[in-house]
Design a protein around this motif. Structure first.
Motif, PDB file in Angstrom:
ATOM      1  N   ARG A 242       7.403   0.926   3.260  1.00  0.00           N
ATOM      2  CA  ARG A 242       8.870   1.002   3.294  1.00  0.00           C
ATOM      3  C   ARG A 242       9.464   0.140   4.392  1.00  0.00           C
ATOM      4  NH1 ARG A 242       8.093   6.804   2.455  1.00  0.00           N
ATOM      5  NH2 ARG A 242       8.696   7.202   4.616  1.00  0.00           N
ATOM      6  N   TYR A 243       8.635  -0.258   5.340  1.00  0.00           N
ATOM      7  CA  TYR A 243       9.111  -1.072   6.464  1.00  0.00           C
ATOM      8  C   TYR A 243       8.475  -2.457   6.487  1.00  0.00           C
ATOM      9  CZ  TYR A 243      11.000   3.344   8.105  1.00  0.00           C
ATOM     10  OH  TYR A 243      11.699   4.529   8.200  1.00  0.00           O
ATOM     11  N   GLY A 244       7.916  -2.856   5.338  1.00  0.00           N
ATOM     12  CA  GLY A 244       7.413  -4.222   5.208  1.00  0.00           C
ATOM     13  C   GLY A 244       5.996  -4.447   5.669  1.00  0.00           C
ATOM     14  N   PHE A 245       5.202  -3.400   5.898  1.00  0.00           N
ATOM     15  CA  PHE A 245       3.808  -3.547   6.327  1.00  0.00           C
ATOM     16  C   PHE A 245       2.894  -3.225   5.147  1.00  0.00           C
ATOM     17  CE2 PHE A 245       6.126  -2.628  10.218  1.00  0.00           C
ATOM     18  CZ  PHE A 245       5.579  -3.529  11.125  1.00  0.00           C
ATOM     19  N   GLU A 246       2.078  -4.165   4.767  1.00  0.00           N
ATOM     20  CA  GLU A 246       1.094  -3.943   3.709  1.00  0.00           C
ATOM     21  C   GLU A 246      -0.257  -3.689   4.368  1.00  0.00           C
ATOM     22  OE1 GLU A 246       1.923  -3.619   0.648  1.00  0.00           O
ATOM     23  OE2 GLU A 246       4.031  -4.211   0.971  1.00  0.00           O
ATOM     24  N   ILE A 247      -0.678  -2.435   4.382  1.00  0.00           N
ATOM     25  CA  ILE A 247      -1.935  -2.063   5.034  1.00  0.00           C
ATOM     26  C   ILE A 247      -2.815  -1.319   4.040  1.00  0.00           C
ATOM     27  CG2 ILE A 247      -0.774  -1.877   7.270  1.00  0.00           C
ATOM     28  CD1 ILE A 247      -1.051   1.187   6.978  1.00  0.00           C
ATOM     29  N   THR A 248      -4.066  -1.134   4.416  1.00  0.00           N
ATOM     30  CA  THR A 248      -4.987  -0.308   3.639  1.00  0.00           C
ATOM     31  C   THR A 248      -5.153   1.026   4.346  1.00  0.00           C
ATOM     32  OG1 THR A 248      -6.898  -1.210   4.822  1.00  0.00           O
ATOM     33  CG2 THR A 248      -6.197  -2.340   2.784  1.00  0.00           C
ATOM     34  N   GLU A 249      -5.733   1.980   3.642  1.00  0.00           N
ATOM     35  CA  GLU A 249      -5.898   3.311   4.217  1.00  0.00           C
ATOM     36  C   GLU A 249      -6.832   3.294   5.420  1.00  0.00           C
ATOM     37  OE1 GLU A 249      -7.263   7.804   2.773  1.00  0.00           O
ATOM     38  OE2 GLU A 249      -7.137   6.139   1.338  1.00  0.00           O
ATOM     39  N   GLU A 250      -7.771   2.333   5.468  1.00  0.00           N
ATOM     40  CA  GLU A 250      -8.707   2.276   6.591  1.00  0.00           C
ATOM     41  C   GLU A 250      -8.035   1.908   7.900  1.00  0.00           C
ATOM     42  OE1 GLU A 250      -9.171   0.885   3.692  1.00  0.00           O
ATOM     43  OE2 GLU A 250     -10.735   2.211   2.875  1.00  0.00           O
ATOM     44  N   LEU A 251      -6.893   1.215   7.843  1.00  0.00           N
ATOM     45  CA  LEU A 251      -6.212   0.816   9.072  1.00  0.00           C
ATOM     46  C   LEU A 251      -5.439   1.963   9.722  1.00  0.00           C
ATOM     47  CD1 LEU A 251      -4.878  -2.727   8.097  1.00  0.00           C
ATOM     48  CD2 LEU A 251      -6.868  -2.151   9.499  1.00  0.00           C
TER      49      LEU A 251
ATOM     50  N   ASN B 187       5.600  13.567   9.167  1.00  0.00           N
ATOM     51  CA  ASN B 187       4.995  12.247   9.164  1.00  0.00           C
ATOM     52  C   ASN B 187       3.493  12.317   9.407  1.00  0.00           C
ATOM     53  OD1 ASN B 187       4.271   9.665  11.105  1.00  0.00           O
ATOM     54  ND2 ASN B 187       5.554   9.135   9.346  1.00  0.00           N
ATOM     55  N   VAL B 188       3.026  13.383  10.068  1.00  0.00           N
ATOM     56  CA  VAL B 188       1.592  13.520  10.344  1.00  0.00           C
ATOM     57  C   VAL B 188       0.800  13.532   9.037  1.00  0.00           C
ATOM     58  CG1 VAL B 188      -0.158  15.116  11.206  1.00  0.00           C
ATOM     59  CG2 VAL B 188       1.868  14.632  12.566  1.00  0.00           C
ATOM     60  N   VAL B 189       1.279  14.259   8.023  1.00  0.00           N
ATOM     61  CA  VAL B 189       0.529  14.398   6.772  1.00  0.00           C
ATOM     62  C   VAL B 189       0.953  13.377   5.726  1.00  0.00           C
ATOM     63  CG1 VAL B 189       0.163  16.854   7.174  1.00  0.00           C
ATOM     64  CG2 VAL B 189       2.177  16.113   5.898  1.00  0.00           C
ATOM     65  N   ALA B 190       1.923  12.532   6.048  1.00  0.00           N
ATOM     66  CA  ALA B 190       2.383  11.539   5.075  1.00  0.00           C
ATOM     67  C   ALA B 190       1.335  10.448   4.885  1.00  0.00           C
ATOM     68  CB  ALA B 190       3.703  10.933   5.538  1.00  0.00           C
ATOM     69  N   ASP B 191       1.326   9.889   3.696  1.00  0.00           N
ATOM     70  CA  ASP B 191       0.436   8.763   3.409  1.00  0.00           C
ATOM     71  C   ASP B 191       0.954   7.544   4.159  1.00  0.00           C
ATOM     72  OD1 ASP B 191      -1.574   7.212   2.099  1.00  0.00           O
ATOM     73  OD2 ASP B 191      -0.031   6.471   0.742  1.00  0.00           O
ATOM     74  N   LYS B 192       0.153   7.031   5.076  1.00  0.00           N
ATOM     75  CA  LYS B 192       0.613   5.946   5.937  1.00  0.00           C
ATOM     76  C   LYS B 192       0.743   4.630   5.190  1.00  0.00           C
ATOM     77  CE  LYS B 192       0.794   8.706   9.385  1.00  0.00           C
ATOM     78  NZ  LYS B 192       0.264   9.893   8.704  1.00  0.00           N
ATOM     79  N   VAL B 193      -0.008   4.435   4.109  1.00  0.00           N
ATOM     80  CA  VAL B 193       0.142   3.198   3.330  1.00  0.00           C
ATOM     81  C   VAL B 193       1.532   3.141   2.710  1.00  0.00           C
ATOM     82  CG1 VAL B 193      -0.745   1.881   1.369  1.00  0.00           C
ATOM     83  CG2 VAL B 193      -2.326   3.092   2.871  1.00  0.00           C
ATOM     84  N   THR B 194       1.973   4.257   2.120  1.00  0.00           N
ATOM     85  CA  THR B 194       3.314   4.311   1.526  1.00  0.00           C
ATOM     86  C   THR B 194       4.381   4.250   2.600  1.00  0.00           C
ATOM     87  OG1 THR B 194       2.425   5.668  -0.272  1.00  0.00           O
ATOM     88  CG2 THR B 194       4.814   5.638   0.014  1.00  0.00           C
ATOM     89  N   PHE B 195       4.142   4.941   3.700  1.00  0.00           N
ATOM     90  CA  PHE B 195       5.114   4.960   4.792  1.00  0.00           C
ATOM     91  C   PHE B 195       5.326   3.557   5.360  1.00  0.00           C
ATOM     92  CE2 PHE B 195       5.660   5.373   9.485  1.00  0.00           C
ATOM     93  CZ  PHE B 195       6.955   5.850   9.472  1.00  0.00           C
TER      94      PHE B 195
ATOM     95  N   PRO C 197     -14.784   0.625  22.328  1.00  0.00           N
ATOM     96  CA  PRO C 197     -13.780   1.598  22.806  1.00  0.00           C
ATOM     97  C   PRO C 197     -12.409   1.303  22.212  1.00  0.00           C
ATOM     98  CG  PRO C 197     -14.194  -0.012  24.508  1.00  0.00           C
ATOM     99  CD  PRO C 197     -15.166  -0.326  23.399  1.00  0.00           C
ATOM    100  N   ASN C 198     -12.336   1.454  20.906  1.00  0.00           N
ATOM    101  CA  ASN C 198     -11.105   1.205  20.161  1.00  0.00           C
ATOM    102  C   ASN C 198     -10.698   2.503  19.477  1.00  0.00           C
ATOM    103  OD1 ASN C 198     -10.149   0.474  17.118  1.00  0.00           O
ATOM    104  ND2 ASN C 198      -9.196  -0.895  18.606  1.00  0.00           N
ATOM    105  N   PRO C 199      -9.425   2.901  19.493  1.00  0.00           N
ATOM    106  CA  PRO C 199      -9.029   4.193  18.922  1.00  0.00           C
ATOM    107  C   PRO C 199      -9.504   4.403  17.490  1.00  0.00           C
ATOM    108  CG  PRO C 199      -7.205   3.254  20.141  1.00  0.00           C
ATOM    109  CD  PRO C 199      -8.277   2.205  20.114  1.00  0.00           C
ATOM    110  N   LEU C 200      -9.395   3.387  16.630  1.00  0.00           N
ATOM    111  CA  LEU C 200      -9.770   3.556  15.240  1.00  0.00           C
ATOM    112  C   LEU C 200     -11.280   3.749  15.089  1.00  0.00           C
ATOM    113  CD1 LEU C 200      -8.804   3.670  12.351  1.00  0.00           C
ATOM    114  CD2 LEU C 200      -8.965   1.178  12.225  1.00  0.00           C
ATOM    115  N   GLU C 201     -12.083   2.954  15.821  1.00  0.00           N
ATOM    116  CA  GLU C 201     -13.536   3.108  15.727  1.00  0.00           C
ATOM    117  C   GLU C 201     -13.990   4.435  16.307  1.00  0.00           C
ATOM    118  OE1 GLU C 201     -16.274   0.156  16.663  1.00  0.00           O
ATOM    119  OE2 GLU C 201     -15.055  -1.540  15.992  1.00  0.00           O
ATOM    120  N   LEU C 202     -13.380   4.854  17.406  1.00  0.00           N
ATOM    121  CA  LEU C 202     -13.728   6.157  17.980  1.00  0.00           C
ATOM    122  C   LEU C 202     -13.394   7.293  17.014  1.00  0.00           C
ATOM    123  CD1 LEU C 202     -12.489   5.616  21.645  1.00  0.00           C
ATOM    124  CD2 LEU C 202     -14.875   5.738  20.870  1.00  0.00           C
TER     125      LEU C 202
END
Length: 400
Positions: free
Chosen positions: A32-41, A21-29, A162-167
């Motif tokens: 499959r569970y109903g979350f529409e996200i972009t790669e930046e998230l 799961n670490v190397v899986a594409d998170k947008v596709t992952f 101090p947000n994980p994504l921005e850091l």
């Protein structure tokens, strides 16, 4: 941030799923569970230079293959030193507060005598739990404000929250490092466990029931001819515990692993996982062991029945010998073929009469039949039994 989706586990199968799961594409992952996200998230689909584990599945032969196949390092924390694992331990604590404690069926830390068993309230399946974890990961990545995080001067100058994504993004831009991206399928194959197999003229035998696997590439290289000439060759293959349809053969020489598929399209193990097959085999062995006393008793009953048949036949033979003159051995053996044919004809005739009788084609006649009734079937006179046939044939042979 990396630790958010690579949860340390105790079982090697869970470890493989986590690293996959670490190397899986998170947008596709997430889709499959109903979350529409972009790669930046959720931009993490890379492998790290080092994987730190709490012993467990990151120790052993399977873990030793990870650095060789994926180009990373494995390090394990010392035992009985929870103070060295504070980040992971605290992260589990946050997950318990954020997600698990609010779910039905969650186990409470302290229970009093007579309290309701919380397991009776469980309602979520694996899909629901995974969806809840994804929602928590997205919240942690994008919305969590870590006021306790020590920002340095460069971060403050750039206005980093101090947000994980921005850091994470700021660190890639300003602190160096080039993320290494791998093909998810290659990572999955490299993380698969090994099991023993053998190369035969029919294909690759693998599994407790010797399932046969093959592929076009191996057949074109003539491995079946080599197996016939030099015998079986032992090898190790990679297998996915979730599916028996495919295994991966390592040809060596730096070449990629070759997928091999079940040769029999009607195999009862197709579409099953290896645990199902092994459990079926275990149940069969258990049933065989439990049925052994009944089998021994049945064999004993069969031997006793056969002895009664033999005793009855020998007695009948002695009684028949009293009614016939004593003959030489050659005379007793004379006409065996004719006697066998006569008995077969008599048996066929008796069976044919039973079939006619069952079909209502034979009418028993107890008095002279009027010749005007042509629809009455008159049976052809036959000898009383097979013994009369045998006596008549022996008499004819003696006269000749």
């Amino acid at each position: 941030h990396r630790d958010l989706h690579s949860f340390p586990t105790r079982r090697s199968s869970d470890l493989r799923l986590a690293l996959e799961n670490v190397v899986a594409d998170k947008v596709t992952f997430c889709s499959r569970y109903g979350f529409e996200i972009t790669e930046e998230l959720w931009p993490t689909c890379y492998f790290s230079d080092e994987i730190t584990g709490d012993r467990g599945p990151l120790e052993g032969k399977q873990a030793d293959n990870i650095p060789k196949d994926l180009g990373t390092r494995i390090s394990n924390c010392a035992p009985c030193r929870a103070d060295w694992k504070g980040i992971i331990e605290q992260f589990f604590h946050r997950l318990n507060i954020l997600v698990f404690h609010g779910l039905p069926g969650a186990v409470e830390a302290k229970r009093e005598w007579g309290d309701r068993d919380t397991r009776l309230d469980a309602a979520l399946n694996i899909h629901d739990l995974t969806e809840a974890m994804i929602a928590a990961a997205l919240f942690y990545n994008t919305k969590l404000e870590m006021d306790w995080y020590p920002l340095d001067a460069d971060m403050i100058a750039d206005g980093v929250r101090p947000n994980p994504l921005e850091l994470y993004r700021w660190g890639l831009r300003n602190r160096g490092g080039t993320p290494t991206q791998y093909n998810a399928e290659n990572v999955r194959v490299n993380l698969l466990p090994e099991r023993a197999a053998s190369i035969t003229e029919l294909g690759i035998r693998c599994g407790a029931r010797d399932q046969i696997y093959t592929c076009e590439l191996l057949e074109s290289e003539g491995w079946d001819f080599l197996s016939r000439e030099y015998g079986r060759n032992s090898t190790n293959v990679l297998y996915d515990p979730r599916l028996t349809d495919i295994i991966y053969y390592p040809p060596g020489g730096g070449r990629p692993r070759i997928p091999c598929f079940l040769k029999d399209p009607e195999s009862p193990y197709r579409g099953k996982d290896w645990r199902e097959v092994e459990e079926f085999i275990r149940q069969q062995k258990l049933h065989k062991a439990l049925s052994l006393p009944d089998k021994i008793q049945s064999l004993s009953d069969l031997d006793e029945h056969l002895e009664r048949i033999v005793d009855r036949a020998r007695k009948r033979k002695r009684e028949a010998a009293q009614d016939t003159p004593k003959l030489s051995k050659s005379a007793q053996l004379r006409g065996i073929k004719a006697n066998r044919q006569a008995e077969l004809e008599a048996m066929q005739k008796a069976e044919a009469d039973e079939i006619r009788s069952a079909a209502g084609l034979i009418t028993s006649v107890s008095k002279p039949v009027d010749e005007t009734h042509s629809d009455v079937i008159i049976p052809i006179p036959q000898p009383d039994n097979v013994r009369d046939i045998r006596k008549r044939m022996m008499r004819n042979e003696e006269e000749e």
